[in-house]
Write a protein that holds these residues in place. Structure first.
Motif, short mmCIF file in Angstrom:
data_model
loop_
_atom_site.label_atom_id
_atom_site.label_comp_id
_atom_site.label_asym_id
_atom_site.label_seq_id
_atom_site.Cartn_x
_atom_site.Cartn_y
_atom_site.Cartn_z
N VAL A 39 2.29 -7.86 -7.10
CA VAL A 39 2.54 -6.93 -6.14
C VAL A 39 3.36 -7.38 -5.03
O VAL A 39 2.78 -8.41 -4.21
CB VAL A 39 0.82 -6.48 -5.78
CG1 VAL A 39 1.08 -5.17 -4.74
CG2 VAL A 39 0.12 -6.07 -7.00
N ARG A 40 4.17 -6.59 -4.68
CA ARG A 40 5.00 -6.78 -3.49
C ARG A 40 4.49 -6.04 -2.30
O ARG A 40 4.25 -5.07 -2.32
CB ARG A 40 6.38 -6.54 -3.73
CG ARG A 40 7.22 -6.86 -5.10
CD ARG A 40 7.26 -8.61 -4.98
NE ARG A 40 7.99 -9.03 -3.81
CZ ARG A 40 8.10 -10.48 -3.79
NH1 ARG A 40 7.53 -11.16 -4.81
NH2 ARG A 40 8.59 -10.80 -2.92
N ILE A 41 4.49 -6.93 -1.30
CA ILE A 41 3.59 -6.30 0.01
C ILE A 41 4.49 -6.58 1.37
O ILE A 41 5.38 -7.59 1.24
CB ILE A 41 2.21 -6.66 0.23
CG1 ILE A 41 2.23 -8.19 0.50
CG2 ILE A 41 1.43 -6.39 -0.66
CD1 ILE A 41 0.94 -8.74 0.90
N ALA A 51 -3.78 -2.87 -4.27
CA ALA A 51 -3.27 -3.51 -5.50
C ALA A 51 -3.35 -5.10 -5.24
O ALA A 51 -3.84 -5.80 -5.85
CB ALA A 51 -2.12 -2.93 -6.08
N TYR A 52 -2.94 -5.40 -3.95
CA TYR A 52 -2.58 -6.60 -3.55
C TYR A 52 -4.24 -7.31 -3.66
O TYR A 52 -4.43 -8.62 -3.99
CB TYR A 52 -1.74 -7.21 -2.52
CG TYR A 52 -1.80 -8.46 -1.95
CD1 TYR A 52 -0.99 -9.35 -2.65
CD2 TYR A 52 -2.41 -9.12 -0.93
CE1 TYR A 52 -0.77 -10.57 -2.50
CE2 TYR A 52 -2.60 -10.28 -0.62
CZ TYR A 52 -1.74 -11.12 -1.37
OH TYR A 52 -1.52 -12.59 -0.91
N GLN A 85 1.49 -2.36 9.31
CA GLN A 85 0.84 -2.91 7.85
C GLN A 85 0.59 -4.33 8.22
O GLN A 85 1.36 -5.12 9.15
CB GLN A 85 1.82 -2.92 6.82
CG GLN A 85 1.44 -3.22 5.49
CD GLN A 85 2.44 -2.75 4.47
OE1 GLN A 85 2.92 -1.59 4.39
NE2 GLN A 85 2.58 -3.61 3.86
N ARG A 145 1.20 -10.61 5.42
CA ARG A 145 0.62 -11.40 4.39
C ARG A 145 -0.65 -12.18 4.46
O ARG A 145 -1.65 -12.60 4.02
CB ARG A 145 1.87 -12.05 3.48
CG ARG A 145 1.32 -13.18 2.45
CD ARG A 145 0.74 -12.65 1.24
NE ARG A 145 0.04 -13.76 0.54
CZ ARG A 145 0.68 -14.24 -0.45
NH1 ARG A 145 1.87 -14.22 -0.54
NH2 ARG A 145 0.35 -15.24 -1.08
N ASN A 174 -3.52 2.27 1.83
CA ASN A 174 -2.05 1.82 1.38
C ASN A 174 -2.25 1.31 0.05
O ASN A 174 -2.86 0.35 -0.39
CB ASN A 174 -1.40 1.02 2.17
CG ASN A 174 -0.13 0.33 1.88
OD1 ASN A 174 0.05 -0.14 0.67
ND2 ASN A 174 0.76 0.20 2.68
N HIS A 175 -1.54 2.03 -1.16
CA HIS A 175 -2.11 1.62 -2.62
C HIS A 175 -1.59 0.17 -2.87
O HIS A 175 -1.93 -0.38 -3.58
CB HIS A 175 -1.21 2.52 -3.40
CG HIS A 175 -1.73 3.80 -3.49
ND1 HIS A 175 -3.33 4.08 -3.99
CD2 HIS A 175 -1.42 5.13 -3.19
CE1 HIS A 175 -3.56 5.17 -3.74
NE2 HIS A 175 -2.35 6.06 -3.50
N ASP A 176 -0.30 -0.19 -2.29
CA ASP A 176 0.21 -1.65 -2.57
C ASP A 176 -0.70 -2.50 -1.90
O ASP A 176 -1.19 -3.42 -2.57
CB ASP A 176 1.51 -1.76 -1.80
CG ASP A 176 2.73 -0.86 -2.62
OD1 ASP A 176 2.39 -0.62 -3.81
OD2 ASP A 176 3.97 -1.09 -2.05
#
Lengths: 261, 186
Positions: free
Chosen positions: B184-186, A40-41, A6, A9, A35-37
């Motif tokens: 949204v937590r990443i 979404a981000y 991943q 950030r 990756n859905h998260d």
């Protein structure tokens, strides 16, 4: 925050902001797609940008207010910058032939009581060490020119000096002023400076590509001085130019000026 | 007589080597206004800031290193002037921003229309709630679209500082605009 595969950030934000290399953009895009998260981000951040865009970009299409246009057109440009810009167009200057060119810093023009306000024109490289720019836009003599203005007398043998002083006089404001000539390798420059607040403020400069033969002080006072400078001196002067006694006296008083006796 | 002759001479040398630089600055004004608007939160203050920036830039043009980016330099002036003016009148500035610029800013139809829209007020209030340093980072990167490197240069901070301010600004803005629930937590 991030698993093995991943993006961090930081990388993700850089991806959203388009700050990654093409390869990295492609790599992160592939990771996001899986990756859905992350998706979404990214979507949320895109929505944020859209929001900001909608709020702040309409002003881009608006006409500029008049006051801003006036400021843009009328604010005087830094004389020193124009000096430096002149270096770049030096060849053009040289190609223009042996015409005397006059330049008056705007602040000095005001001081001279002239109804003009043009900024300093082109100046050759060799003149730069002679001047510095004051915060109020005036040009101040420095280095060898300042020294010559402080110390030289018209009767001195100043032929070897890079800066030679000509006529000294008191202007209508009661300041001591002196004309000068500078010799460059390819140009020569004449000007007039007045002692103001401890500095020699340059009132006008005239440059030529013709280097006149080194003039005697007397010639400098007349024949070799460009007409434009002579005209200015005539406008500025109160009474007659200093004779050698008055010149020595003025030097002894550090060119502080005053009312003419 | 002398005066006339001097004036004639001076007219004859009044060339305009200055126009290209004024033109370059003119081309930056829309972006500068947008940047100023995102800092100040209202059009009147934004235009004052841009006016001040243009005046200062022209008068101190020698401080701009030719060959470097004029836009970065002018944005930096705007940023510094904004901070200076905020320091000088912090209280007044605060009030102006908190009102969302909804009153008294009627100079521009488009912006006025935007102001009447809820998006404008909401976004402006959210942006105004950020600490200055985060607001500037957001304004430069997210609104103006500057690269991280250019934005860091404008703010005079290392790139890592810029990106961390930006990340914090992003989080705070998104939370205010979309609500914390949608975070949204990443």
């Amino acid at each position: 925050m991030s698993g093995d595969n991943q993006p961090s950030r930081e990388i993700l934000d850089a991806f959203i902001d388009g700050q990654l290399s093409q390869d990295e953009m492609t790599r992160v895009a592939a990771l996001v797609a899986k990756n859905h998260d992350l998706q979404a981000y990214v979507e949320r951040q895109h929505a944020l940008r859209t929001h900001l865009e909608a709020a702040f970009s309409p002003i881009l299409a608006e006409a500029l207010p008049d006051s801003l246009q006036q400021t843009l057109l009328q604010t005087r440009i830094s004389p020193l910058w124009q000096f430096l810009a002149a270096l770049k167009s030096g060849q053009r200057w040289l190609a223009q032939g042996p015409l005397w060119r006059l330049a008056i810093p705007a602040a000095a023009a005001v001081a001279l009581g002239l109804a003009v306000g043009i900024a300093i024109d082109r100046a050759p490289v060799s003149e730069l060490p002679f001047f510095r720019n004051a915060t109020n836009g005036a040009m101040i003599a420095q280095g060898a020119l300042e020294h010559a203005l402080n110390e030289q007398l018209a009767s001195d043998d100043n032929r070897a000096s890079p800066a030679r002083v000509g006529v000294s006089f008191r202007n209508k404001n009661g300041e001591d002023c002196r004309t000068f000539a500078l010799s460059g390798t390819r140009t020569s420059t004449s000007g007039v400076a007045c002692r103001t607040g401890g500095d020699w403020v340059v009132g006008a400069l005239a440059s030529s590509t013709e280097t006149p033969a080194v003039a005697s002080p007397y010639e400098m006072a007349g024949a070799a001085m460009p007409g434009v400078i002579r005209n200015l001196v005539n406008q500025m002067i109160a009474g007659a130019p200093f004779d050698s006694t008055a010149e020595r006296k003025a030097r002894a008083r550090h060119w502080q000026g005053g009312r003419r006796e | 007589m002398e005066e006339v002759s001097a004036a004639v001479v001076m007219d004859s040398v009044m060339e305009a080597p200055i126009e290209p630089i004024r033109g370059q600055i003119a081309g930056l004004l829309p972006r500068l206004r947008r940047f100023a608007l995102s800092l100040t939160g209202n059009v009147a203050d934004a235009d004052d800031l841009v006016q001040d920036t243009v005046e200062r830039a022209l008068r101190h043009l020698h401080q701009w290193e030719e060959g470097t980016r004029l836009d970065s330099w002018m944005f930096r002036i705007a940023q510094n002037r904004f901070i200076d003016s905020r320091r000088a009148s912090k209280r007044r500035s605060r009030v102006m921003i908190d009102t969302g610029g909804a009153s008294g800013d009627v100079a521009f139809d488009g912006v006025r229309a935007a102001e009447s829209h809820v998006t404008w007020k909401q976004t402006c209030a959210a942006l105004a709630s950020l600490p200055e340093e985060q607001r500037s980072a957001v304004a430069l990167v997210l609104i103006d679209g500057m690269s991280y490197r250019d934005a860091a240069q404008v703010l005079g901070v290392p790139m890592g500082t810029l990106t961390s301010r930006l990340a914090r600004g992003r989080d705070a803005l998104a939370a205010r605009i979309f609500g914390k629930d949608s975070e949204v937590r990443i």
